[in-house]
Design a protein around this motif. Structure first.
Motif, PDB file in Angstrom:
ATOM      1  N   PHE A  90       0.866  -1.285  -0.415  1.00  0.00           N
ATOM      2  CA  PHE A  90      -0.138  -0.018   0.172  1.00  0.00           C
ATOM      3  C   PHE A  90       0.686   1.233  -0.104  1.00  0.00           C
ATOM      4  N   LEU A  91       1.965   1.550   0.891  1.00  0.00           N
ATOM      5  CA  LEU A  91       2.940   2.234   0.815  1.00  0.00           C
ATOM      6  C   LEU A  91       4.702   2.000   1.240  1.00  0.00           C
ATOM      7  N   CYS A  92       5.347   2.209   1.089  1.00  0.00           N
ATOM      8  CA  CYS A  92       6.771   2.353   0.813  1.00  0.00           C
ATOM      9  C   CYS A  92       6.972   2.338   2.122  1.00  0.00           C
ATOM     10  N   GLU A  93       6.799   0.446   2.882  1.00  0.00           N
ATOM     11  CA  GLU A  93       7.466  -0.011   3.886  1.00  0.00           C
ATOM     12  C   GLU A  93       8.963  -0.802   3.768  1.00  0.00           C
ATOM     13  N   LEU A  94       9.683  -0.329   4.517  1.00  0.00           N
ATOM     14  CA  LEU A  94      10.762  -0.930   5.285  1.00  0.00           C
ATOM     15  C   LEU A  94      11.308  -1.809   4.406  1.00  0.00           C
TER      16      LEU A  94
ATOM     17  N   SER B 125       9.811 -13.861   6.906  1.00  0.00           N
ATOM     18  CA  SER B 125       8.731 -14.633   8.155  1.00  0.00           C
ATOM     19  C   SER B 125       7.208 -14.678   7.913  1.00  0.00           C
ATOM     20  N   ALA B 126       7.104 -13.401   7.145  1.00  0.00           N
ATOM     21  CA  ALA B 126       5.774 -13.036   7.074  1.00  0.00           C
ATOM     22  C   ALA B 126       5.409 -12.968   5.567  1.00  0.00           C
ATOM     23  N   SER B 127       3.888 -13.168   5.490  1.00  0.00           N
ATOM     24  CA  SER B 127       4.038 -12.993   4.468  1.00  0.00           C
ATOM     25  C   SER B 127       3.207 -11.873   3.492  1.00  0.00           C
ATOM     26  N   LYS B 128       3.630 -11.454   2.565  1.00  0.00           N
ATOM     27  CA  LYS B 128       3.195 -10.193   1.955  1.00  0.00           C
ATOM     28  C   LYS B 128       1.615  -9.594   2.223  1.00  0.00           C
ATOM     29  N   ASP B 129       0.510 -10.193   2.391  1.00  0.00           N
ATOM     30  CA  ASP B 129      -1.121  -9.874   3.144  1.00  0.00           C
ATOM     31  C   ASP B 129      -0.366  -9.767   4.416  1.00  0.00           C
ATOM     32  N   GLN B 130       0.505 -10.156   5.228  1.00  0.00           N
ATOM     33  CA  GLN B 130       0.364  -9.887   6.513  1.00  0.00           C
ATOM     34  C   GLN B 130       1.030  -9.024   6.712  1.00  0.00           C
ATOM     35  N   GLY B 131       1.705  -8.844   5.706  1.00  0.00           N
ATOM     36  CA  GLY B 131       3.047  -7.158   5.696  1.00  0.00           C
ATOM     37  C   GLY B 131       1.825  -5.836   5.828  1.00  0.00           C
TER      38      GLY B 131
ATOM     39  N   LEU C  48      -1.951  -1.494   7.326  1.00  0.00           N
ATOM     40  CA  LEU C  48      -2.678  -0.673   7.250  1.00  0.00           C
ATOM     41  C   LEU C  48      -3.387  -0.430   8.602  1.00  0.00           C
ATOM     42  N   PHE C  49      -2.927  -1.059   9.695  1.00  0.00           N
ATOM     43  CA  PHE C  49      -3.647  -1.195  10.829  1.00  0.00           C
ATOM     44  C   PHE C  49      -2.868  -0.037  11.395  1.00  0.00           C
ATOM     45  N   TYR C  50      -1.693   0.059  11.804  1.00  0.00           N
ATOM     46  CA  TYR C  50      -0.833   1.040  12.235  1.00  0.00           C
ATOM     47  C   TYR C  50      -0.481   1.753  11.968  1.00  0.00           C
ATOM     48  N   THR C  51      -0.774   2.108  10.593  1.00  0.00           N
ATOM     49  CA  THR C  51      -0.843   3.694   9.793  1.00  0.00           C
ATOM     50  C   THR C  51      -1.717   3.993   9.961  1.00  0.00           C
TER      51      THR C  51
ATOM     52  N   GLY D  76       1.866  -3.765  19.386  1.00  0.00           N
ATOM     53  CA  GLY D  76       1.307  -4.893  19.507  1.00  0.00           C
ATOM     54  C   GLY D  76       2.084  -5.134  17.486  1.00  0.00           C
ATOM     55  N   THR D  77       1.255  -4.450  16.515  1.00  0.00           N
ATOM     56  CA  THR D  77       1.957  -4.343  15.005  1.00  0.00           C
ATOM     57  C   THR D  77       2.933  -4.303  14.881  1.00  0.00           C
ATOM     58  N   ILE D  78       3.790  -2.928  15.329  1.00  0.00           N
ATOM     59  CA  ILE D  78       4.795  -3.013  15.008  1.00  0.00           C
ATOM     60  C   ILE D  78       6.136  -4.203  15.350  1.00  0.00           C
ATOM     61  N   ILE D  79       6.259  -4.412  17.110  1.00  0.00           N
ATOM     62  CA  ILE D  79       6.897  -5.508  16.794  1.00  0.00           C
ATOM     63  C   ILE D  79       7.267  -6.789  15.740  1.00  0.00           C
ATOM     64  N   TYR D  80       5.851  -6.567  15.928  1.00  0.00           N
ATOM     65  CA  TYR D  80       5.571  -7.975  14.198  1.00  0.00           C
ATOM     66  C   TYR D  80       5.981  -7.454  12.676  1.00  0.00           C
ATOM     67  N   MET D  81       6.097  -6.571  12.820  1.00  0.00           N
ATOM     68  CA  MET D  81       6.849  -5.744  11.521  1.00  0.00           C
ATOM     69  C   MET D  81       8.386  -5.770  11.563  1.00  0.00           C
ATOM     70  N   TYR D  82       8.545  -5.276  12.691  1.00  0.00           N
ATOM     71  CA  TYR D  82       9.768  -4.770  12.239  1.00  0.00           C
ATOM     72  C   TYR D  82      11.084  -5.853  12.948  1.00  0.00           C
ATOM     73  N   LEU D  83      11.057  -6.980  14.101  1.00  0.00           N
ATOM     74  CA  LEU D  83      11.700  -7.248  14.835  1.00  0.00           C
ATOM     75  C   LEU D  83      11.145  -9.247  14.488  1.00  0.00           C
ATOM     76  N   GLN D  84      11.111  -9.120  13.030  1.00  0.00           N
ATOM     77  CA  GLN D  84      10.951 -10.729  13.112  1.00  0.00           C
ATOM     78  C   GLN D  84      11.904 -10.683  11.607  1.00  0.00           C
ATOM     79  N   PRO D  85      11.919 -12.225  11.611  1.00  0.00           N
ATOM     80  CA  PRO D  85      13.558 -12.208  10.530  1.00  0.00           C
ATOM     81  C   PRO D  85      12.438 -11.720   9.091  1.00  0.00           C
ATOM     82  N   GLY D  86      13.922 -11.625   8.549  1.00  0.00           N
ATOM     83  CA  GLY D  86      13.250 -10.845   6.891  1.00  0.00           C
ATOM     84  C   GLY D  86      12.160 -11.283   5.988  1.00  0.00           C
TER      85      GLY D  86
END
Length: 217
Positions: free
Chosen positions: A77-81, A165-171, A176-179, A153-163
């Motif tokens: 949706f946006l330029c997420e790091l 490990s999360a699907s694109k849809d999860q990301g 969308l949730f925390y922004t 909760g959402t920030i930790i899941y996004m930025y403090l996990q292996p590169g």
């Protein structure tokens, strides 16, 4: 991207500053106005904005300098790091480790400070003999704890996990949730502590209900 990261970092650190305000109000109520003076508040705000700006400049510069080898379409949706790091065509281990390290400083350190503050607050509340005082203290902290839980909760899941490990849809969903969702809920969460706002909301709901009943009849 720089502004987006800057404001996100400010939110993390500002929640920690707010927890210190709650700690002072409940654990040291007689000294509150002395401790939380305008000079200290100004210094804390300058520190929050300064650290957040440094974090934004560092992370965004590292990420934007990665070669993309023609990959210029971002499935997001946006330029997420994390999403931008994934489309790089070189080894991104060093950048991911930098993101993780700064994530600890910007995300986990404030969260640890918040948890410690609320540990002292819980002790102070349990020592209160007045039930009314306990309710007032819980009401003071309730809105802040709600925002902390949703945001961190959402920030930790996004930025403090292996590169990978999360699907694109999860990301996408978490971004969308925390922004959008969390900032949109902030005014509602914080203002519902206010008695006037509660009364106005009840009045609005009552008028809406009566209007609906009249239309049915």
């Amino acid at each position: 991207l720089y502004v987006y990261m800057w404001l996100g970092s400010i939110e993390c650190l500002l929640l920690a500053v707010m927890s210190y305000d709650r700690f002072t109000a409940i654990c040291k109520p007689l000294h509150y106005l002395v401790i939380m003076n305008p000079h200290l508040c100004l210094k804390m705000i300058i520190m929050v904005w300064g650290i957040s700006l440094a974090n934004s400049v560092t992370l965004c510069t590292l990420t934007l300098n990665l070669p993309r080898c023609g990959k210029n379409i971002l499935d997001h949706f946006l330029c997420e790091l994390p999403a931008m790091v994934k489309i790089a065509c070189v080894d991104t281990t060093a950048v991911e480790m930098s993101v993780f390290a700064l994530g600890i400083v910007i995300v986990l350190s404030p969260l640890l400070f918040i948890l410690i503050s609320y540990g002292y607050i819980a002790q102070a509340v349990l020592r209160m003999k007045s039930k009314a005082g306990q309710r007032k203290a819980i009401n003071t902290c309730g809105s802040h704890l709600t925002v902390v839980s949703i945001f961190y909760g959402t920030i930790i899941y996004m930025y403090l996990q292996p590169g990978n490990s999360a699907s694109k849809d999860q990301g996408k969903f978490l971004t969308l949730f925390y922004t959008i969702i969390t900032p949109s809920l902030n005014p509602l969460i914080y203002t519902l502590r206010n008695k006037d706002m509660k009364d106005a909301l009840k009045k609005l709901m009552r008028v809406e209900y009566e209007s609906t009943e009249m239309k049915r009849n």
